[in-house]
Motif scaffolding. Structure first.
Motif, PDB file in Angstrom:
ATOM      1  N   LEU A 192      11.809  61.878  56.452  1.00 26.55           N
ATOM      2  CA  LEU A 192      10.844  61.169  57.309  1.00 26.55           C
ATOM      3  C   LEU A 192      11.527  59.983  57.998  1.00 26.55           C
ATOM      4  N   VAL A 193      12.368  59.255  57.222  1.00 26.52           N
ATOM      5  CA  VAL A 193      12.960  58.004  57.747  1.00 26.52           C
ATOM      6  C   VAL A 193      13.973  58.289  58.866  1.00 26.52           C
ATOM      7  N   SER A 194      14.916  59.212  58.580  1.00 24.70           N
ATOM      8  CA  SER A 194      15.992  59.423  59.560  1.00 24.70           C
ATOM      9  C   SER A 194      15.494  59.914  60.921  1.00 24.70           C
ATOM     10  N   PRO A 195      14.628  60.968  61.009  1.00 25.44           N
ATOM     11  CA  PRO A 195      14.157  61.401  62.336  1.00 25.44           C
ATOM     12  C   PRO A 195      13.376  60.296  63.063  1.00 25.44           C
ATOM     13  N   THR A 196      12.581  59.507  62.284  1.00 27.01           N
ATOM     14  CA  THR A 196      11.817  58.427  62.931  1.00 27.01           C
ATOM     15  C   THR A 196      12.797  57.428  63.578  1.00 27.01           C
ATOM     16  N   MET A 197      13.783  57.069  62.776  1.00 23.43           N
ATOM     17  CA  MET A 197      14.771  56.088  63.255  1.00 23.43           C
ATOM     18  C   MET A 197      15.471  56.606  64.516  1.00 23.43           C
ATOM     19  N   LEU A 198      15.872  57.889  64.452  1.00 25.70           N
ATOM     20  CA  LEU A 198      16.571  58.489  65.594  1.00 25.70           C
ATOM     21  C   LEU A 198      15.654  58.540  66.813  1.00 25.70           C
ATOM     22  N   GLY A 199      14.394  58.866  66.596  1.00 27.75           N
ATOM     23  CA  GLY A 199      13.442  58.960  67.712  1.00 27.75           C
ATOM     24  C   GLY A 199      13.281  57.628  68.420  1.00 27.75           C
ATOM     25  N   VAL A 200      13.095  56.549  67.630  1.00 25.21           N
ATOM     26  CA  VAL A 200      12.928  55.216  68.233  1.00 25.21           C
ATOM     27  C   VAL A 200      14.205  54.838  69.010  1.00 25.21           C
TER      28      VAL A 200
END
Length: 1457
Positions: free
Chosen positions: A107-115
C-alpha cells in the motif's frame, strides 16, 4: 514493526540475503528490497531536490514556452504513470476486501510513487512556464527510476512468473519512453537553450564544429556572447569593486592621520599604527577580483572535490579485479560487474572534470575582459605625469601579457587546495596497502617540495628581469615602427637593429637561465613518482622478510603513485603561475592606482546650452614646470591670440585650460563645451568622414559647410574614395597640411562654445592658411561669436585679434589688443618690427608636402571605388592546416642534429620507464617460498637502475629542447627584425603598427616560452600513449580487435576538432590586433578625446572590440571541452576493454601482467587527453612561427643591398653636389599612374634650389625619389655623375641629408638621437648643438648630452625637436641637404636662426628646399615650380616673377609682389 514484517506479515520475505545477491552465479535482489529501496530512491531524490529546484526556477525566469507535442507527451505519460500507481493501490485494497493478507509495503510504496508522479508532472509544466527546455534534475529522476525499475523487471523475468504483472511491465515501458523523450529535447540555439544532456556532453557546439569541418569557419559563423560575458556587464562590476577598495584605503589613511592629530598617542600605538598603515597603504586588486568573480568560480571548486574523490575509485576497482583473478572460486559475473562499475565511474569523472574546466575557462575569459576594460578606462583619465611613467608598450603589455597570465592561472588555481587533498587521500590508501613503508615515499616527496620552491623563487626573479627587457624591447620597436621613415632617410636602420638586438640578447640570456632551471624542475617531477615508488617498495621488502610484494600491492600502489604524480607536478607549476600572476597583479595595481586628472582643475559653471552667456576664465595657475603664475580673463565670443618663442609655454597654457595639467593653486573656469585642435593633428584609423564627424550625428548641410571652410574640397577630389577614403594609422596617407585641416574640421563640426586652437595653421600653405582663417577662425568665419584662443606664429592674423597674450618662459608678460601692444613699445612691438618687414601679408605657409607618401598616389587615383578607399590591410587569418614546412622551418631554426637527438632521448626515457614497470610485474609473479620471495635484492637493483636511466634521459631532453627553442627564437626574431627593417615604406603604410607590434610581442613570446614546453609535453604524452597501448596488447592480445577502431575514432574526432579549433584560434588572434591598435591610437589622442568629452564612445568602441575578440575565444574553449569529453570516452573504452578481456582470460593471465595492463590502461585517458590537447596546442602555437616567417617573404626595398659588396664609391662622395635629373618619374604602386613624370633638371654643385607648388603637386615625391624611398619608374637621377640606382641604399642615404617635416625623436639620450652610431666626438656634437641654437638649452639640462628624451621626444617642445633635427644635419654635414617643410612648427625668430645657420654652414653645399614661406627662397639661385606632377617652371625667382606664371601668383598670394 521491523522492515522484514513490513514487507511480509509472516517475515518470510527478508530485506537482504547475501547468498541470494553476492555468493551466487545468478545474483538477484529480495522482493522486499525491490519494493522498498528501489521504489523509494527516485521518490526521495525528487522530493529532496524539488524545493530547491522550484526556488531556482522562480528566480531564473527565461520566458514562457508554448505547449508542444513533446510537452503533451510528457504530461500524458506522467498522468498514465500516476493512474497505474493508483490502480496498484486499489488492487491491494480490493484484495484486502476479499480477505487476502496484504503486507503494508504493497500500500505504502505505490501511494508514494503515485504522489511523486504527480509532483513530476507538475514540475514538467512549471519548467515549461519558466522557459526551461530540459533539466538535469528531471532527467536524473527518470534515469534513476528507469534503472530501479529495470532491476525489478529482470528479477520478475527470472522468476518467470506465470502471472506477469501487467501494471509493472507498463510502468517500466512508460519510464523508458519518458527518458527517451527527455533525450529528444532539441533546440537550435546553443548553450542557453541546450538540454541538460547536451550541456554536460557539450553536444550543443557540434553544429559549429560540423560547419568548421566542411569549410574554414568565418566570423559570421560565430555566435554572439552571452550577456553575462559581455564587457558592459563584466567591466563595471570590477571597476565598482576596485573603487570600493581604493576608497577603503583612503578612509583608513584619513582615519590614521586624524588619530595622530587629536592626541599624542603612546609610542607603542604609533608603531602599531605605522604597521597597519603599511598594510592598508595599497588598495587590494586581489580582493576586488575575488569579490567580482569569486561566487561564480566557487561552483568549480564543488566540481573539483567530487572529481578528486572519484579519482580514487579506479585503483580500488583495480584491487578488486586482481583479487578476482587470484580467487578462482569467485563467480564470473563479479568481474563483469567490476568492469561495468569502472566504466560508469570513469564516465562520470570525465563529465564532472570537463564541467569544472568549463567554469574555470569562462571565469578566465570574464577576468580578461574586465582587466582590459579597466586598463582602458584608466588610461583615459590618468594625468600626463603618470602617463609618462609607463610607456605605450608597457600599458599595451598590461592588456595583452598580464591579462593572459590571469587567464592561465584561473584554470589551475584550485590545485592549491585540491593537490594537498589528493596527496592526503592517496597516502591514506597507500597506508592501507603497504603500511608504514609509505613514509619512505612521503619523505622523498617532502624533500622535493623545498627544491621546487627554490626553483620557483629563482624563476620569479628571472621572470621579472625578462619582462623588463621585453618591455624595453617593445617600447623601442614601437618607436622604430613609428619613426621608420626617418630611420630610412638617415640610413639608421642598422644602429637601431643593433639596439634592439642588444636588448634581445639580454632577454635570451635570462631565458637560457630559466631553461636550465626548468630542466632541473622537470627532472625532479618526472622522477619524483618513480623515486617514491622505489623507496617505498625497497623499504617494504627489506624491512621484513615476510613482506611479499604481490601484484595487488604493487600495482594498486603504482596506480596511486600515478595519481600522486599529477598534484606533485602541478603544484610547482601552479606556484610559478601564481608568482607570474602576482608580478602581473602588482603591475596592474600600480597602473590602476595612478593619479587621475582632477575634474576640478577646470570649473564649469552650469549653463543651459552650448552658446555660453558670459564665458570668462579666471586663471590663476601655478605650474610645476612650464607655466608660472597667470591671471587672465577672456570675455565671451572674444578672439584671443597667444604668441611667444618656442618653448615659452603656449601649448601648456592650453593644456591648463583643458584641465590636463596639475593645478597648484588658483582657479580656472570655462563656460560651455570645448573643442580643441592640438599642435600635432591626431588622426584615427577610420574614414575621413568619421574623423570629422567624430561620433556626432551627420548633418549634411553643416558638414558640407565645414568641409568647404576648412579647404578640404580639393583634397576630397584627389582622395581615391572621397570622404569615405580610409585614413591609415596616424594619418599616414595624408600630408601634414591635410591632417591639420581634418583636425580643424573635426573641431568646427562639433559646434562648441569655446575653441582652443594650438597653432593649426602652421602646417598648411599660405593661401590655405588665409582661406581657413577667413572662413573659420576670423571675425567673419564660421566660428564668429564663439570664444577662440589661437596659439600662432603667423603675424598677419594678429591685427584681427581682440586680445593678444605674449608669453615668455611660462609667464604672460604683456596682454592687450594689437594697437595697445604696439603703442606700449614693449617686447611685442620690437618682435613685430623685426619680422613685419619680411612678412607683411605673408603667412607661415608650410606647403602641405606629402608627409604621408600616398598623397600623389591619391591624386592619380581618381576612381572613387571603395576598394581604393581601403588602405591598411587587416591581419588576415590563414586557413587550412598548418603546413608541414612551418614545422620544418622550426626544426631547421633549432638545428636538425639537436632535434633528432632530443627525439632519441625521449625514446630512451619511455623505454626505460616501460622496462621498469614490466620488471615489476615479473617481480610480483615470483613464486613465494617459505613466506619470502627469492632474488628480491637483484629485482630491486635492476628496478633502481631502470629509474636512473630514466632520470638522466629526462634531464638531457629537457635541456636540449629548451636550448633548441631559444636558439630557434633568436634566429627567428633576428630574421624578422632584419626583414621588417628592409621592407619599403609602402609596407609600413599598409600594415597597422598593431600587427607588427603583435608579432614582436605576443608571437615572439610564444616562440620564446610556450612552444618549447608544449613540445616537451606533446612528445611525452605521445610516447606515453604508445607505451600504454603496447603493454595492453602484450597482456591481452584480444584488445588488438578494439584498438584499431578506437584509434580511428580517436583520429577522426581529433581531425574533426582541429579543423575548427585551429580556425577559431586564428580568428581569435586576428580579432586581437584591433583591440591593441585601437588602444594604441587612444593613448596617443587622450587629450583630444577628453577635450571633446568623447570618453564614453571610445570606451564603448573598445568594449565592442574586446567582445568581438571573445566571441572567437568562447567557442574555442567549448570546443576543447567537447573534444575532451569524446576523447576521454575513447580512453574509458580502452580501460573497460582491457579489464573486460582480462576478466575473460582470467585463467591464462598472471595477476602481475593483469595489474600492469590495467594500471597502464587507467593512465591512457589522461595521456590521450594530453596528446590531443598538446597536438592541437602545437598546431595553434606553431602559427606564431608561421606569422613571424610571413614577414620574411614580404617585398624588400629593391634588390639593392644596404651596402654593396664591391663599392667603387670614393670616400668623400659626393664631392661637389651636382645633381642631374633626367626624364624622372615615379609611381607609388604598380597599378597606379605616375605621380611625377618627365622631370629633367640640372642643378650645379653649391646651388640653392627652392621647390614650390600647391598641395599634391609632387614636391615631396621628388625628394622621396632622390632618397630612393620610392624607386624610379622612368629616367634616372645622377649625383656627381653617379647613377644613384646603382648604389647601395645606405651608401646613398648616408651621404645626403634631409631635415624631414615631422621631427621624430626616439627615447634614449639626446646624444643617441644625434649620433646613434657614435661616429662623432663630443666636441663635434656640442658644436652642432651650438650652431642649431640648442647649446644653452642642453647645457642647462642636469644630464647635458645624456638627457633622456621620452617616447617620441614628448619632453621637448615641437620647435626644440625641429632644432634637434637641424643639429643632426649639421653633424652629418654632407654636400647635399634637403629641407622638407622643416620650419612649419617654429616661430619666426627661430625660423630666421635656422635659415641663417643653413646659409652660413651649408654655403658650399647644394640645398634643395621644399618651400613654405616663400620669402625664405626669394634669394635662392633657382626655383623649381611643380604642378600636378610635372615641371611647370624652372629659373631664378626674379625671372619667374617677370614671367607672371604660377610662381608669380603664389608670391602675390603671399604678399611678396
Amino acid at each position: 514493526m521491523g522492515i522484514d514484517s513490513f514487507c511480509s506479515l509472516d517475515g518470510s520475505d527478508p530485506f537482504w540475503d547475501w547468498n541470494r545477491t553476492w555468493q551466487t552465479h545468478n545474483p538477484d535482489l529480495t522482493p522486499c528490497f525491490q519494493n522498498t529501496v528501489l521504489v523509494w530512491i527516485p521518490c526521495l531524490y525528487l522530493w529532496l531536490s524539488a524545493p530547491f529546484y522550484i526556488l531556482y526556477l522562480k528566480r531564473n525566469d527565461r520566458g514562457y514556452i508554448c505547449m508542444t507535442h513533446l510537452n503533451r507527451a510528457k504530461t500524458v505519460i506522467g498522468f498514465a504513470l500516476w493512474l497505474i500507481c493508483w490502480a496498484d493501490v486499489f488492487y491491494s485494497f480490493w484484495e484486502r476486501g476479499h480477505d487476502a493478507t496484504i503486507a503494508p509495503v504493497y500500500l505504502v510504496s505505490p501511494t508514494m510513487l503515485g504522489v511523486t508522479m504527480l509532483l513530476a508532472t507538475f514540475l514538467i509544466q512549471y519548467e515549461r512556464m519558466k522557459g526551461v527546455q530540459s533539466s538535469g534534475v528531471m532527467l536524473n529522476f527518470w534515469l534513476v527510476a528507469l534503472v530501479c525499475a529495470t532491476v525489478t523487471f529482470r528479477s520478475k523475468i527470472l522468476h518467470a512468473l506465470t502471472e506477469v504483472n501487467m501494471t509493472f511491465a507498463l510502468k517500466r515501458t512508460l519510464f523508458a519512453v519518458h527518458v527517451v523523450i527527455y533525450f529528444f529535447n532539441s533546440n537550435p540555439c546553443p548553450e542557453l537553450g541546450a538540454s541538460f544532456l547536451s550541456r554536460i556532453t557539450f553536444w550543443w557546439i557540434t553544429g559549429l564544429m560540423v560547419i568548421g569541418y566542411k569549410r574554414p569557419l568565418e566570423e559570421k559563423d560565430l555566435w554572439s556572447l552571452n550577456t553575462e560575458d559581455k564587457s558592459e556587464k563584466v567591466v563595471p562590476q570590477l571597476v565598482r569593486r576596485w573603487d570600493q577598495e581604493c576608497n577603503k584605503v583612503k578612509r583608513s589613511e584619513v582615519r590614521t592621520k586624524g588619530e595622530k592629530k587629536e592626541g599624542q598617542p603612546i609610542e607603542e600605538s604609533e608603531i602599531l599604527l605605522a604597521k597597519t598603515l603599511q598594510k592598508t597603504g595599497e588598495p587590494s586588486l586581489f580582493c576586488a577580483l575575488c569579490r567580482t568573480f569569486g561566487p561564480y568560480f566557487l561552483v568549480s571548486s564543488l566540481y573539483k572535490i567530487i572529481h578528486d574523490i572519484l579519482m580514487f575509485v579506479g585503483p580500488e576497482i583495480l584491487r578488486l579485479l586482481i583479487q578476482f583473478v587470484n580467487d578462482s572460486s569467485a563467480p564470473t559475473w563479479h568481474g563483469y560487474f567490476y568492469t561495468t562499475l569502472l566504466l560508469v565511474c570513469t564516465c562520470v569523472q570525465t563529465l564532472i572534470l570537463q564541467k569544472y574546466f568549463h567554469v574555470c575557462f569562462v571565469t578566465g575569459m570574464r577576468l580578461r575582459t574586465a582587466i582590459v576594460g579597466a586598463v582602458y578606462r584608466k588610461a583615459l583619465v590618468i594625468t600626463n605625469a603618470a602617463r609618462r611613467t609607463s610607456t605605450v608598450g608597457e600599458i599595451v603589455n598590461l592588456m595583452s601579457v598580464d591579462a593572459q597570465r590571469f587567464m592561465d592561472l584561473i584554470t589551475y588555481i584550485n590545485m592549491i587546495w585540491s593537490a594537498p587533498l589528493q596527496v592526503i587521500l592517496a597516502l591514506y590508501f597507500l597506508w592501507q596497502n603497504l603500511g608504514p613503508s609509505v613514509l619512505a615515499g612521503v619523505a622523498v616527496m617532502v624533500l622535493m617540495v623545498p627544491l621546487n620552491a627554490v626553483i620557483a623563487m629563482k624563476t620569479k626573479t628571472y621572470q621579472v628581469a625578462q619582462m623588463k627587457s621585453k618591455d624595453n624591447r617593445i617600447k623601442l620597436m614601437n618607436e622604430v615602427l613609428n619613426g621608420i621613415k626617418v630611420l630610412k632617410l638617415y640610413a639608421w636602420e642598422l644602429a637601431f637593429k643593433d639596439k634592439v638586438s642588444a636588448i634581445r640578447e639580454s632577454e635570451l640570456r635570462v631565458l637560457m637561465k630559466t631553461a636550465y632551471l626548468g630542466a632541473v624542475s622537470t627532472f625532479t617531477w618526472v622522477c619524483a613518482p618513480f623515486l617514491v615508488a622505489l623507496s617505498t617498495f625497497a623499504v617494504y621488502v627489506l624491512v621484513d622478510d615476510h613482506n611479499i610484494l604481490d601484484a595487488q600491492k604493487a600495482f594498486v600502489s603504482l596506480a596511486l603513485f600515478n595519481i600522486l604524480r599529477f598534484p606533485l607536478n602541478m603544484l610547482p607549476m601552479v606556484i610559478s603561475s601564481m608568482v607570474q600572476a602576482s608580478v602581473s597583479m602588482k603591475r596592474l595595481r600600480v597602473f590602476l592606482s595612478h593619479e587621475e586628472l582632477d575634474e576640478d582643475n577646470v570649473e564649469r559653471p552650469a549653463i543651459t546650452a552650448c552658446e555660453s552667456s558670459d564665458s570668462i576664465w579666471k586663471s590663476g595657475i601655478k605650474q610645476m614646470c612650464p607655466i608660472v603664475v597667470i591671471n587672465v580673463r577672456v570675455p565671451e565670443g572674444a578672439f584671443v591670440a597667444v604668441v611667444g618663442h618656442v618653448g615659452s609655454g603656449k601649448s601648456s597654457l592650453l593644456s591648463a585650460l583643458l584641465g590636463e595639467m596639475q593645478k597648484q593653486e588658483g582657479s580656472v573656469s570655462i563656460k560651455g563645451s570645448v573643442a580643441y585642435v592640438p599642435q600635432q593633428a591626431w588622426i584615427q584609423n577610420a574614414t575621413l568622414k568619421d574623423n570629422i564627424l567624430f561620433g556626432r550625428e551627420a548633418k549634411d548641410s553643416w558638414y558640407e559647410k565645414v568641409v568647404e571652410a576648412c579647404a578640404l574640397l580639393p583634397d576630397l577630389e584627389v582622395l581615391p574614395g572621397g570622404d569615405l577614403t580610409e585614413i591609415g594609422e596616424k594619418g599616414v596617407n595624408l600630408s601634414g597640411g591635410q591632417k591639420q585641416r581634418v583636425s580643424v574640421a573635426r573641431a568646427v563640426y562639433c559646434n562648441c562654445a569655446v575653441y582652443l586652437l594650438d597653432d593649426p595653421l602652421s602646417a598648411v600653405d599660405a593661401h590655405v592658411g588665409k582661406h581657413i582663417f577667413e572662413k573659420v577662425i576670423g571675425p567673419q568665419g564660421l566660428l564668429q561669436g564663439r570664444t577662440r584662443v589661437l596659439v600662432t606664429h603667423g603675424l598677419s592674423f594678429l591685427p584681427q585679434a581682440d586680445l593678444i597674450l605674449v608669453m615668455v618662459d611660462g609667464e604672460i608678460t604683456e596682454m592687450g589688443s594689437y594697437t595697445e601692444l604696439l603703442g606700449r613699445q614693449g617686447a611685442f612691438a620690437e618682435f613685430l618690427r623685426t619680422y613685419a618687414s619680411t612678412e607683411q601679408e605673408e603667412v607661415e605657409e608650410s606647403v602641405g608636402g606629402e608627409a604621408g607618401l600616398l598623397v600623389s598616389e591619391l591624386l592619380s587615383c581618381t576612381t572613387k571605388s571603395t576598394e581604393a578607399a581601403r588602405l591598411t590591410e587587416a591581419d588576415k587569418a590563414n586557413t587550412g592546416r598548418v603546413k608541414l614546412s612551418v614545422f620544418w622551418e622550426y626544426m631547421k631554426a633549432i638545428g636538425l642534429p639537436l632535434s633528432i637527438f632530443s627525439i632519441f632521448l625521449f625514446f630512451c626515457h619511455h623505454l626505460s620507464s616501460l622496462g621498469s614497470n614490466y620488471w615489476l610485474s615479473l617481480w610480483t609473479d615470483d613464486p613465494v617460498i617459505n613466506n619470502t620471495q627469492p632474488n628480491r635484492e637483484m629485482r630491486l637493483g635492476v628496478y633502481g637502475a631502470f629509474g636512473l636511466t630514466q632520470g638522466i634521459a629526462v634531464f638531457c631532453y629537457s635541456v636540449t629542447v629548451s636550448v633548441g627553442g631559444i636558439l630557434a627564437s633568436r634566429y627567428l626574431h633576428q630574421t624578422m627584425l632584419y626583414n621588417v627593417l628592409r621592407s619599403p615604406m609602402s609596407f609600413f603604410e599598409r600594415t597597422p603598427s598593431g600587427n607588427l607590434v603583435n608579432r614582436f610581442a605576443k608571437e615572439t613570446d610564444t616562440i620564446d616560452t610556450v612552444i618549447p614546453s608544449i613540445i616537451k609535453m606533446f612528445m611525452g604524452s605521445m610516447f606515453n600513449v604508445l607505451g600504454s597501448c603496447a603493454v595492453i596488447l602484450i597482456a591481452t592480445p584480444l584488445v588488438a580487435i578494439i584498438i584499431p577502431p578506437l584509434g580511428l575514432l580517436y583520429f577522426f574526432v581529433q581531425r574533426f576538432y582541429v579543423a575548427s579549433s585551429r580556425q577559431l584560434k586564428r580568428l581569435e588572434s586576428v580579432s586581437r590586433s584591433p583591440v591593441y591598435t585601437h588602444f594604441n591610437e587612444t593613448l596617443l589622442g587622450t587629450s583630444v578625446i577628453r577635450a571633446f568629452g568623447e570618453q564614453q564612445r571610445f570606451i564603448r568602441e573598445s568594449d565592442g572590440r574586446v567582445d568581438h575578440n571573445q566571441t572567437a575565444y568562447f567557442p574555442s574553449i567549448v570546443a576543447n571541452r567537447w573534444l575532451a569529453v569524446r576523447l576521454e570516452f575513447v580512453g574509458n573504452c580502452i580501460v573497460t576493454f582491457a579489464a573486460l578481456f582480462a576478466v575473460m582470460a582470467r585463467d591464462s593471465l598472471s595477476p602481475g601482467i593483469m595489474g600492469l595492463s590495467i594500471s597502464y590502461a587507467l593512465q591512457v585517458t589522461t595521456s590521450l587527453n594530453w596528446l590531443v590537447r598538446m597536438s592541437s596546442e602545437v598546431e595553434t602555437n606553431i602559427v606564431a612561427v608561421e606569422k613571424v616567417k610571413e614577414y620574411g617573404d614580404t617585398e624588400k626595398e629593391v634588390s639593392a643591398e644596404w651596402r654593396l659588396e664591391h663599392s667603387t664609391l670614393p670616400a668623400g662622395w659626393p664631392t661637389t653636389g651636382h645633381i642631374e635629373i633626367r626624364n624622372f618619374g615615379l609611381r607609388y604602386r604598380e597599378d597606379l599612374e605616375l605621380a611625377i613624370s618627365d622631370i629633367s633638371v640640372n642643378i650645379e654643385g653649391g646651388e640653392k634650389v627652392g621647390i614650390v607648388g600647391r598641395t599634391g603637386a609632387g614636391k615631396s615625391s621628388l625628394t622621396l625619389g632622390l632618397f630612393r624611398i620610392i624607386e624610379a619608374a622612368q629616367g634616372e637621377i645622377c649625383i656627381d655623375g653617379v647613377n644613384i640606382a646603382k648604389l647601395g641604399l645606405h651608401e646613398l642615404r648616408s651621404r645626403i641629408t634631409i631635415i624631414p617635416q615631422d621631427p621624430v625623436l626616439f627615447s634614449g639620450s639626446l646624444r643617441m638621437n644625434l649620433d646613434p652610431f657614435d661616429g662623432y666626438t663630443d666636441e663635434e656634437v656640442w658644436r652642432a648643438l651650438e650652431l642649431a641654437h640648442l647649446k644653452n638649452f642642453v647645457s642647462g639640462l642636469p644630464d647635458k648630452l645624456n638627457h633622456e628624451c621620452s617616447e617620441g621626444g614628448e619632453n621637448l617642445s615641437l620647435g626644440q625637436r625641429q632644432l634637434v633635427c637641424l643639429a643632426r644635419a649639421l653633424l652629418r654635414k654632407t654636400k647635399i641637404l634637403v629641407l622638407d617643410e622643416a620650419t612649419a612648427a617654429v616661430d619666426l625668430e627661430t625660423d630666421n636662426l635656422i635659415q641663417s645657420t643653413i646659409r652660413t654652414q651649408f654655403e658650399d653645399c647644394t640645398v634643395l628646399t621644399i618651400a613654405h614661406r616663400l620669402n625664405t627662397i626669394m634669394d635662392y639661385t633657382r626655383v623649381l615650380v611643380l604642378d600636378k606632377g610635372h615641371m611647370a617652371e624652372f629659373g631664378s625667382p626674379s625671372n619667374l616673377i617677370a614671367k607672371k606664371g604660377i610662381f608669380y601668383k603664389m608670391a602675390k598670394d603671399s604678399g611678396l609682389v
